[in-house]
Design a protein around this motif. Structure first.
Motif, mmCIF file in Angstrom:
data_model
loop_
_atom_site.group_PDB
_atom_site.id
_atom_site.type_symbol
_atom_site.label_atom_id
_atom_site.label_comp_id
_atom_site.label_asym_id
_atom_site.label_seq_id
_atom_site.Cartn_x
_atom_site.Cartn_y
_atom_site.Cartn_z
ATOM 1 N N MET A 1 0.845 -1.196 0.000
ATOM 2 C CA MET A 1 0.000 0.000 0.000
ATOM 3 C C MET A 1 0.882 1.248 0.000
ATOM 4 O O MET A 1 1.845 1.339 0.754
ATOM 5 N N SER A 2 0.562 2.219 -0.862
ATOM 6 C CA SER A 2 1.341 3.453 -0.951
ATOM 7 C C SER A 2 0.991 4.396 0.198
ATOM 8 O O SER A 2 -0.008 4.199 0.903
ATOM 9 N N ALA A 3 1.814 5.442 0.363
ATOM 10 C CA ALA A 3 1.570 6.412 1.436
ATOM 11 C C ALA A 3 0.211 7.106 1.276
ATOM 12 O O ALA A 3 -0.555 7.192 2.243
ATOM 13 N N PRO A 4 -0.134 7.634 0.079
ATOM 14 C CA PRO A 4 -1.455 8.265 -0.077
ATOM 15 C C PRO A 4 -2.606 7.293 0.193
ATOM 16 O O PRO A 4 -3.613 7.668 0.801
ATOM 17 N N ALA A 5 -2.451 6.031 -0.248
ATOM 18 C CA ALA A 5 -3.505 5.040 -0.038
ATOM 19 C C ALA A 5 -3.698 4.751 1.450
ATOM 20 O O ALA A 5 -4.837 4.593 1.926
ATOM 21 N N ALA A 6 -2.595 4.698 2.188
ATOM 22 C CA ALA A 6 -2.673 4.456 3.635
ATOM 23 C C ALA A 6 -3.419 5.590 4.329
ATOM 24 O O ALA A 6 -4.271 5.359 5.199
ATOM 25 N N LEU A 7 -3.109 6.817 3.939
ATOM 26 C CA LEU A 7 -3.774 7.974 4.536
ATOM 27 C C LEU A 7 -5.257 7.994 4.183
ATOM 28 O O LEU A 7 -6.111 8.228 5.052
ATOM 29 N N LEU A 8 -5.584 7.743 2.930
ATOM 30 C CA LEU A 8 -6.984 7.740 2.492
ATOM 31 C C LEU A 8 -7.782 6.642 3.188
ATOM 32 O O LEU A 8 -8.940 6.848 3.556
ATOM 33 N N THR A 9 -7.160 5.485 3.377
ATOM 34 C CA THR A 9 -7.841 4.392 4.092
ATOM 35 C C THR A 9 -8.169 4.808 5.525
ATOM 36 O O THR A 9 -9.267 4.551 6.035
#
Length: 288
Positions: A1-9
């Motif tokens: 999981m990418s950094a933006p995806a982790a934050l959005l999750t």
């Protein structure tokens, strides 16, 4: 999981699930962030990191004093609470949530003042993490330029590292080094804060994890064994960073965002826009 995806999750979870331990969340993210940043030191060379940090010294000093001054003026004009205004300004000028956490006990800020300031900083961090990499590519910024821009214009170390890691390894090294050099300004700004608010200077906290990060870089540069295991530690550290961003996202529910108030939020946006635009112009101008 990418950094933006982790934050959005994390952001999505915050909208539908009540966080069972909201006060513990900030402590957990703090420890995770420090651990992941120290781990990234195993992928860096002290000499190249020093050269990268040296380039950003002047821009760092100018930006910190400019943001603190502009924040003071905006706080006066908007009639924001003095402590909230100062925490937002310091968080924008130095290193986001880490600066707020370090300065809050020095100035004897109340829980509500701390929460409002952190809410603004983390919300703008979330936006920066998502929009900075595409903007960097659209503006054709080099790895060096983007790393410097991240370190100056994005508040929190977690989002700086997250955005830079998505852009490239060189950008990550420059961004991490310059950002941690900025974080050292917590110490003199803390003493200034104690004088400004007439409080106890003994509450000034030293950012010891930065010293450990530097030590790790030195060891990684000169110890062959650490160079062999370094890539594994760096990979693990990036995963810890993604977990950090997830936890930050879980603390940004709509309820938290609504509680901030329009004037402090506007001050945060204006400060961020000013430092983002001015630093981008300076970095591009220096390259030209």
């Amino acid at each position: 999981m990418s950094a933006p995806a982790a934050l959005l999750t994390g952001l999505l979870c915050a909208q539908f699930i009540n966080h069972p331990y909201p006060r513990l969340n900030h402590k957990v993210t703090g420890w995770l962030l420090k651990s992941s940043v120290i781990g990234l030191g195993f992928g860096m060379n002290i000499f190249s990191a020093f050269n990268a940090g040296k380039e950003g010294i002047l821009l760092t000093v100018i930006s910190i004093f400019s943001v603190l001054t502009l924040g003071f003026l905006l706080g006066k004009v908007m009639k924001n609470q003095r402590k909230v205004s100062f925490l937002i300004s310091a968080g924008t000028a130095i290193c986001g949530g880490s600066a707020i956490a370090a300065l809050s006990p020095v100035m004897k800020a109340r829980e509500k003042e701390i929460s409002v300031s952190l809410g603004i900083i983390f919300f703008l961090n979330a936006i920066a993490l998502l929009i900075f990499p595409p903007l960097g590519h659209a503006l054709h910024l080099t790895q060096s330029q983007f790393g410097m821009w991240c370190a100056i214009a994005i508040h929190d170390t977690s989002s700086v590292v997250g955005a830079a890691s998505k852009y490239g390894e060189q950008a990550l090294e420059i961004a991490t080094t310059v950002k941690l050099a900025r974080a050292l300004w917590i110490v003199p700004v803390s003493f200034f804060t104690a004088c400004l608010f007439n409080t106890d200077r003994k509450k000034v906290q030293m950012p010891w994890f930065i010293a450990i990060f530097i030590l790790v870089m030195v060891l990684n540069t000169f110890v062959p064994f650490l160079q062999q295991i370094g890539p594994f530690i760096v990979k693990l550290s990036k995963q810890l960073l993604h977990l950090t961003l997830f936890f930050i996202g879980t603390g940004l529910s709509l309820k938290v965002i609504r509680s901030i108030g329009i004037r402090p939020f506007l001050q945060g946006i204006l400060l961020w826009a000013a430092i983002s635009g001015a630093s981008l112009w300076a970095i591009v101008w220096m390259a030209g």
